[in-house]
Write a protein that holds these residues in place. Structure first.
Motif, PDB file in Angstrom:
ATOM      1  N   ILE A  66      -3.308   1.811   7.384  1.00 49.00           N
ATOM      2  CA  ILE A  66      -4.304   2.376   6.470  1.00 49.00           C
ATOM      3  C   ILE A  66      -3.740   2.426   5.053  1.00 49.00           C
ATOM      4  O   ILE A  66      -4.424   2.058   4.093  1.00 49.00           O
ATOM      5  CB  ILE A  66      -4.755   3.767   6.942  1.00 49.00           C
ATOM      6  N   GLN A  67      -2.510   2.861   4.926  1.00 51.77           N
ATOM      7  CA  GLN A  67      -1.880   2.942   3.611  1.00 51.77           C
ATOM      8  C   GLN A  67      -1.829   1.564   2.950  1.00 51.77           C
ATOM      9  O   GLN A  67      -2.122   1.423   1.762  1.00 51.77           O
ATOM     10  CB  GLN A  67      -0.474   3.514   3.745  1.00 51.77           C
ATOM     11  N   SER A  68      -1.479   0.557   3.706  1.00 50.40           N
ATOM     12  CA  SER A  68      -1.407  -0.796   3.179  1.00 50.40           C
ATOM     13  C   SER A  68      -2.781  -1.280   2.702  1.00 50.40           C
ATOM     14  O   SER A  68      -2.906  -1.855   1.613  1.00 50.40           O
ATOM     15  CB  SER A  68      -0.860  -1.731   4.258  1.00 50.40           C
ATOM     16  N   MET A  69      -3.799  -1.044   3.493  1.00 47.36           N
ATOM     17  CA  MET A  69      -5.147  -1.451   3.108  1.00 47.36           C
ATOM     18  C   MET A  69      -5.625  -0.680   1.881  1.00 47.36           C
ATOM     19  O   MET A  69      -6.247  -1.249   0.981  1.00 47.36           O
ATOM     20  CB  MET A  69      -6.123  -1.276   4.283  1.00 47.36           C
ATOM     21  N   ASN A  70      -5.317   0.612   1.829  1.00 50.31           N
ATOM     22  CA  ASN A  70      -5.723   1.423   0.683  1.00 50.31           C
ATOM     23  C   ASN A  70      -4.999   1.004  -0.595  1.00 50.31           C
ATOM     24  O   ASN A  70      -5.585   1.028  -1.680  1.00 50.31           O
ATOM     25  CB  ASN A  70      -5.519   2.911   0.967  1.00 50.31           C
ATOM     26  N   GLU A  71      -3.737   0.611  -0.482  1.00 51.38           N
ATOM     27  CA  GLU A  71      -3.015   0.115  -1.650  1.00 51.38           C
ATOM     28  C   GLU A  71      -3.665  -1.147  -2.196  1.00 51.38           C
ATOM     29  O   GLU A  71      -3.782  -1.335  -3.408  1.00 51.38           O
ATOM     30  CB  GLU A  71      -1.547  -0.147  -1.299  1.00 51.38           C
TER      31      GLU A  71
END
Length: 63
Positions: A26-31
């Motif tokens: 999720i963090q990667s996609m949000n970045e």
């Protein structure tokens, strides 16, 4: 209609072993979204963007 998936839902859909791995995805996609100029919600990922990255998974609808 659901707008965001939570880490628990991402973990379940991807068959991940830990919630931490779901948070990292999720963090990667949000970045990526933030770099494109979009506002994000920590710990959640937009349903439509998730399915751009994982087009072979079905949309989950909660009752």
């Amino acid at each position: 209609m659901k707008n965001f998936y939570t880490a628990d839902e991402v973990k379940e859909m991807l068959g991940l072993g830990t919630i931490r791995t779901a948070h990292l995805r999720i963090q990667s996609m949000n970045e990526e979204l933030q770099a494109k100029g979009f506002w994000i919600e920590r710990g959640k990922v937009p349903v439509s963007f998730f399915h751009e990255k994982y087009p072979y998974l079905k949309v989950v609808e909660k009752a």
